[in-house]
Enzyme design. Sequence first.
Site, PDB file in Angstrom:
ATOM      1  N   ASN A   1       5.615   0.100  18.336  1.00  0.00           N
ATOM      2  CA  ASN A   1       6.828  -1.092  18.071  1.00  0.00           C
ATOM      3  C   ASN A   1       8.011  -0.560  18.746  1.00  0.00           C
ATOM      4  O   ASN A   1       9.157  -0.940  18.353  1.00  0.00           O
ATOM      5  CB  ASN A   1       7.212  -1.103  16.429  1.00  0.00           C
ATOM      6  CG  ASN A   1       6.050  -1.498  15.538  1.00  0.00           C
ATOM      7  OD1 ASN A   1       5.121  -2.633  16.034  1.00  0.00           O
ATOM      8  ND2 ASN A   1       5.926  -0.989  14.598  1.00  0.00           N
TER       9      ASN A   1
ATOM     10  N   PHE B   1       4.264   8.918  12.948  1.00  0.00           N
ATOM     11  CA  PHE B   1       3.686   9.966  12.559  1.00  0.00           C
ATOM     12  C   PHE B   1       4.106  11.219  13.236  1.00  0.00           C
ATOM     13  O   PHE B   1       3.793  12.562  12.794  1.00  0.00           O
ATOM     14  CB  PHE B   1       2.178   9.873  12.469  1.00  0.00           C
ATOM     15  CG  PHE B   1       1.251  10.731  11.852  1.00  0.00           C
ATOM     16  CD1 PHE B   1       1.122  10.918  10.570  1.00  0.00           C
ATOM     17  CD2 PHE B   1       0.745  11.816  12.516  1.00  0.00           C
ATOM     18  CE1 PHE B   1       0.521  11.784  10.009  1.00  0.00           C
ATOM     19  CE2 PHE B   1       0.000  12.946  11.895  1.00  0.00           C
ATOM     20  CZ  PHE B   1      -0.048  12.790  10.547  1.00  0.00           C
ATOM     21  N   GLU B   2       4.273  11.265  14.380  1.00  0.00           N
ATOM     22  CA  GLU B   2       4.510  12.310  15.463  1.00  0.00           C
ATOM     23  C   GLU B   2       5.993  12.846  15.165  1.00  0.00           C
ATOM     24  O   GLU B   2       6.413  13.658  15.795  1.00  0.00           O
ATOM     25  CB  GLU B   2       4.216  12.097  16.727  1.00  0.00           C
ATOM     26  CG  GLU B   2       2.699  12.316  16.871  1.00  0.00           C
ATOM     27  CD  GLU B   2       1.987  10.918  16.581  1.00  0.00           C
ATOM     28  OE1 GLU B   2       2.430  10.048  16.466  1.00  0.00           O
ATOM     29  OE2 GLU B   2       0.758  11.026  16.166  1.00  0.00           O
TER      30      GLU B   2
ATOM     31  N   ILE C   1       5.865  -1.081  10.649  1.00  0.00           N
ATOM     32  CA  ILE C   1       5.760  -2.267   9.973  1.00  0.00           C
ATOM     33  C   ILE C   1       4.252  -2.537   9.104  1.00  0.00           C
ATOM     34  O   ILE C   1       3.195  -2.156   9.643  1.00  0.00           O
ATOM     35  CB  ILE C   1       5.663  -3.465  11.039  1.00  0.00           C
ATOM     36  CG1 ILE C   1       6.994  -3.147  11.928  1.00  0.00           C
ATOM     37  CG2 ILE C   1       5.970  -4.868  10.552  1.00  0.00           C
ATOM     38  CD1 ILE C   1       7.847  -3.972  12.400  1.00  0.00           C
TER      39      ILE C   1
ATOM     40  N   THR D   1      -3.891  -2.404   6.213  1.00  0.00           N
ATOM     41  CA  THR D   1      -4.615  -1.306   5.661  1.00  0.00           C
ATOM     42  C   THR D   1      -3.437  -0.393   5.176  1.00  0.00           C
ATOM     43  O   THR D   1      -2.281  -0.640   5.422  1.00  0.00           O
ATOM     44  CB  THR D   1      -5.353  -0.621   6.998  1.00  0.00           C
ATOM     45  OG1 THR D   1      -4.084  -0.100   7.820  1.00  0.00           O
ATOM     46  CG2 THR D   1      -5.839  -1.581   7.742  1.00  0.00           C
TER      47      THR D   1
ATOM     48  N   HIS E   1      -2.474   2.271   6.303  1.00  0.00           N
ATOM     49  CA  HIS E   1      -1.888   2.901   7.101  1.00  0.00           C
ATOM     50  C   HIS E   1      -0.272   3.293   6.928  1.00  0.00           C
ATOM     51  O   HIS E   1       0.115   4.366   7.266  1.00  0.00           O
ATOM     52  CB  HIS E   1      -2.048   2.475   8.630  1.00  0.00           C
ATOM     53  CG  HIS E   1      -2.817   3.246   9.415  1.00  0.00           C
ATOM     54  ND1 HIS E   1      -4.101   3.385   9.674  1.00  0.00           N
ATOM     55  CD2 HIS E   1      -2.605   4.311  10.344  1.00  0.00           C
ATOM     56  CE1 HIS E   1      -4.583   4.358  10.485  1.00  0.00           C
ATOM     57  NE2 HIS E   1      -3.523   4.952  10.797  1.00  0.00           N
TER      58      HIS E   1
ATOM     59  N   ARG F   1      17.486  -5.548  10.793  1.00  0.00           N
ATOM     60  CA  ARG F   1      18.450  -4.055  11.052  1.00  0.00           C
ATOM     61  C   ARG F   1      18.622  -3.408  12.344  1.00  0.00           C
ATOM     62  O   ARG F   1      18.757  -2.308  12.437  1.00  0.00           O
ATOM     63  CB  ARG F   1      17.312  -3.165  10.170  1.00  0.00           C
ATOM     64  CG  ARG F   1      17.303  -3.643   8.660  1.00  0.00           C
ATOM     65  CD  ARG F   1      16.131  -3.098   7.756  1.00  0.00           C
ATOM     66  NE  ARG F   1      16.337  -3.651   6.518  1.00  0.00           N
ATOM     67  CZ  ARG F   1      16.035  -4.687   5.943  1.00  0.00           C
ATOM     68  NH1 ARG F   1      15.651  -5.755   6.866  1.00  0.00           N
ATOM     69  NH2 ARG F   1      16.196  -4.981   4.911  1.00  0.00           N
TER      70      ARG F   1
HETATM   71  C1  DLZ Z   1      -1.326   3.829  13.931  1.00  0.00           C
HETATM   72  C2  DLZ Z   1      -0.250   3.119  13.575  1.00  0.00           C
HETATM   73  C3  DLZ Z   1       0.166   1.964  12.688  1.00  0.00           C
HETATM   74  C4  DLZ Z   1      -1.067   1.273  12.394  1.00  0.00           C
HETATM   75  N1  DLZ Z   1       1.155   1.637  12.586  1.00  0.00           N
HETATM   76  C5  DLZ Z   1       2.436   2.199  13.163  1.00  0.00           C
HETATM   77  C6  DLZ Z   1       3.687   1.636  12.849  1.00  0.00           C
HETATM   78  O1  DLZ Z   1       3.901   0.522  12.275  1.00  0.00           O
HETATM   79  N2  DLZ Z   1       4.524   2.289  13.329  1.00  0.00           N
HETATM   80  C7  DLZ Z   1       4.562   3.638  13.891  1.00  0.00           C
HETATM   81  O2  DLZ Z   1       5.677   4.183  14.370  1.00  0.00           O
HETATM   82  N3  DLZ Z   1       3.342   4.216  14.246  1.00  0.00           N
HETATM   83  C8  DLZ Z   1       2.109   3.392  13.840  1.00  0.00           C
HETATM   84  N4  DLZ Z   1       0.893   3.920  13.984  1.00  0.00           N
HETATM   85  C9  DLZ Z   1       1.098   5.126  14.939  1.00  0.00           C
HETATM   86  C10 DLZ Z   1       1.043   6.408  14.117  1.00  0.00           C
HETATM   87  O3  DLZ Z   1       2.493   6.755  14.035  1.00  0.00           O
HETATM   88  C11 DLZ Z   1       0.459   7.724  15.055  1.00  0.00           C
HETATM   89  O4  DLZ Z   1       0.928   7.429  16.317  1.00  0.00           O
HETATM   90  C12 DLZ Z   1      -1.009   7.409  15.251  1.00  0.00           C
HETATM   91  O5  DLZ Z   1      -1.786   7.436  14.105  1.00  0.00           O
HETATM   92  C13 DLZ Z   1      -1.533   8.685  16.179  1.00  0.00           C
HETATM   93  O6  DLZ Z   1      -1.120   9.673  15.424  1.00  0.00           O
END
Ligand code: DLZ
Length: 153
Positions: free
Chosen positions: A23, A57-58, A82, A86, A88, A127
């Site tokens: 994003n 996630f990282e 966002i 699913t 996620h 935001r």
């Molecule tokens: C996979 C994923 C999804 C579905 N949505 C987002 C998001 O809305 N915002 C975001 O920052 N990252 C998303 N990711 C990626 C995960 O954070 C991560 O980079 C992957 O799962 C690889 O580990």
Amino acid sequence: MNQLEGTLDGTGKKIAIVVARFNDFVTSKLLDGATQALIKNGVDEKDIDVAWVPGSFELPFVASRLAASKKRDAIICLGALIRGDTPHFDYISEAASLGIEQASRETGIPIIFGVLTCENMEQAMDRVGGKVGHKGEEAACAAIEMAHLNKQI
Ligand code: DLZ
């Protein structure tokens, strides 16, 4: 009575920003707002490091490594989650928020949670300089304040 409270004077402060590429239409705006607010409050541009990661996630991994190096006064994490179709969103939001909080406590370096968790893109755009302010700027101010407060403890 002694009051402990940080100021917003960023002079001499060293700050790292970790920003998620996922994003990036939103996260690049968070980054612009954060860097502009840091510089406006006295942080020298050469004292700002920016690290890009694939997604939110990282963020905790890189923030934790940067904090553990003890070379910066505060770290800012920026991301935009966002909600999709699913679960996620829930897994990543929880991992990012808990990971950042844990890394901050374990390293003793303030790590700021500048991660948007939104239902849709409209909420996110509101935001990053829209009708709900600018969360990148707010994260930058929180980083400077916490960097000061951390030195007083
Ligand atoms: C996979 C994923 C999804 C579905 N949505 C987002 C998001 O809305 N915002 C975001 O920052 N990252 C998303 N990711 C990626 C995960 O954070 C991560 O980079 C992957 O799962 C690889 O580990």
